[in-house]
Design a protein around this motif. Sequence first.
Motif, PDB file in Angstrom:
ATOM      1  N   GLY A 164       0.837  -1.202   0.000  1.00  0.00           N
ATOM      2  CA  GLY A 164       0.000   0.000   0.000  1.00  0.00           C
ATOM      3  C   GLY A 164       0.868   1.247   0.000  1.00  0.00           C
ATOM      4  O   GLY A 164       1.777   1.404  -0.802  1.00  0.00           O
ATOM      5  N   ARG A 165       0.567   2.140   0.924  1.00  0.00           N
ATOM      6  CA  ARG A 165       1.443   3.296   1.119  1.00  0.00           C
ATOM      7  C   ARG A 165       2.578   2.866   2.042  1.00  0.00           C
ATOM      8  O   ARG A 165       2.342   2.443   3.174  1.00  0.00           O
ATOM      9  N   PRO A 200       0.729  -5.040  -6.242  1.00  0.00           N
ATOM     10  CA  PRO A 200       0.087  -3.800  -6.686  1.00  0.00           C
ATOM     11  C   PRO A 200      -1.409  -3.986  -6.906  1.00  0.00           C
ATOM     12  O   PRO A 200      -1.847  -5.010  -7.431  1.00  0.00           O
ATOM     13  N   ALA A 310      -2.265   5.479  -3.330  1.00  0.00           N
ATOM     14  CA  ALA A 310      -2.452   4.089  -2.904  1.00  0.00           C
ATOM     15  C   ALA A 310      -3.321   3.990  -1.658  1.00  0.00           C
ATOM     16  O   ALA A 310      -3.809   2.906  -1.336  1.00  0.00           O
ATOM     17  N   GLY A 327      -5.088   3.236  -6.072  1.00  0.00           N
ATOM     18  CA  GLY A 327      -4.400   2.036  -6.527  1.00  0.00           C
ATOM     19  C   GLY A 327      -2.923   2.309  -6.718  1.00  0.00           C
ATOM     20  O   GLY A 327      -2.430   3.406  -6.432  1.00  0.00           O
ATOM     21  N   ASP A 328      -2.222   1.309  -7.190  1.00  0.00           N
ATOM     22  CA  ASP A 328      -0.802   1.449  -7.494  1.00  0.00           C
ATOM     23  C   ASP A 328      -0.604   2.592  -8.497  1.00  0.00           C
ATOM     24  O   ASP A 328      -1.342   2.683  -9.500  1.00  0.00           O
TER      25      ASP A 328
END
Length: 579
Positions: A164-165, A200, A310, A327-328
Amino acid sequence: MTTTANTKPEFPNQVTGMYILARALKRVGLDTVYGLVGIPVTEAAYAMQKIGVKFVGFRFEQQAGMAAATHGYLTRKPGVLLTVSSLGFMNGLTATANATVNCYPMIQISGASDPTMVDMNMGTYEQLDQLNTARPLVKAAFRCSHARDIPSAVARAYRAAVSGRPGGVYIDMTTPALAEIMDADEAEKLFYEPVDVYSPVAPNSAAVDRAVEILTSAKRPAILIGKGAAYARAENQIKTLVEKYNIPYLPMSMAKGVMPDNGPLSALSCRSDIMKKADVVLIAGARLNWMLSFGRGKWNPDMKFIQLDAEPQEIDVNVPIAAPVVGDLCMSLDAILAGMEGKKMQADPDWVSSLQAETKVKNAKFAARLAEAAPAQPMNHWSALSAIKPIIEANPDIILVNEGANTLDDTRDAIDMVLPRHRIDCATWAIMGMGMGSAVGAAVATGKSVVAIEGDSAFGFSGMDFATICRFKLPVTVVIFNNGGIYNNIGVNPSTDPAIEHDPAPTTLDLNARYDKIGEAFGAASYYATTTAGLSAALKEAIASKAPAIIDVQLAADAGKESGHIGYLNPTPLINYTV
């Protein structure tokens, strides 16, 4: 079989938790650790070296943490910090919290006392509940109470740090776990290689379609590039989006170089115009925080933001987002590019040309400012930068580390970057004291030459770890702008009390300090520059040496203003304390 900590392992048939920790790091591909040893982690560091994990020992845990965070940012693998317990843990936690805020993948591993005794507040060493102290400041936190916990904790920490982040993760490595002895064959069964540590996540198609519709219908579009785009290695997608659809771009500080600062569609000199006049801004890897006026005030009130992130919880922070794409980042940009295929932009044909005309005028004024400042004696920030700018720009693969107040702001404005991930600075929290750690992390992670341009105040936070640069013989040149103070040397103590009226003002440091002597103390090349010619010669020689070097740049006492570009954030004083 396990035994107590009071017996000795019978090598090679038995191993300790310290060996298991080293082996667990190596098995998941984390082959570099930054830290400072002592009770109870000293032998763990030796175990790391024994099996081929590089251990970079520092003088201060915070700087080791800054190195680990920088390593994570530049490699997309978690940088690893190893500290002792209690205050060593706390020193390192500053860097880990900073990594979390700035989205750098990092793992802090700290030795810790037996938690059963910590919970009772009796009968153990130092007695700090480190796990619960760290929890609010990191993405995830784990405690290893037994040696068998260690491989799983390391693998889970890796996944949490990069997923994620990205952010910081803490592992509480208790003394019982480190000292525990296991049969080697039983320990070997604990290790595994985690699958898809970073998976991802693609954005949903409706979100992408909405973003495409808003972007293609914009009259005055722009792209705001954050350091998240640099971390994600999204430069190819952004380049296509910019060049194919003729969209101007504005990079944040650590995103300089994702697209060239001096490119034909760069709006770096037109930040205020982008904020006031653009009607659609695509945000790639940035947040609408204080550095962007929270998306309000200075921004066009009719602005439509397309935000690529993300983290879903980042959407609608401070202002509503017209087109969130969660998202990615690379996958989101790929999807937007695919959705735009065959579509035409509706942009005003004068939008780009007006920005380019303004850029040309402002760049000419800026060049004149540097040229006019060059002869100043003693030097100021701009005259020093007039000597440094052409050297750094002629060596674009050098990684530039930068911190300070005026030193940070003016260097960012003066030096154009053309490659991504080649500028490291104090980022979201604007903290001072990341310089030496980040310089070490950048040099170790990449093998590239590094130039750190530091204010004298900022250097004071981390300067002792110049010794680490020298001990590991890293290709790092540290340039210190010495104007003798926090902002400058002209603060005046307003007191009339005889007991304190002769004390230095709060912002006063040491104008005549010779920082180059630190280099002499640790065997580095050392230079004292009082002219632009001397500074230019010293910097060229230092870079060419690919060895540790320090350059003390003597500035005028009145060079610099309070807080650099953000003095407006200071409360208005009731009386004038300074001249």
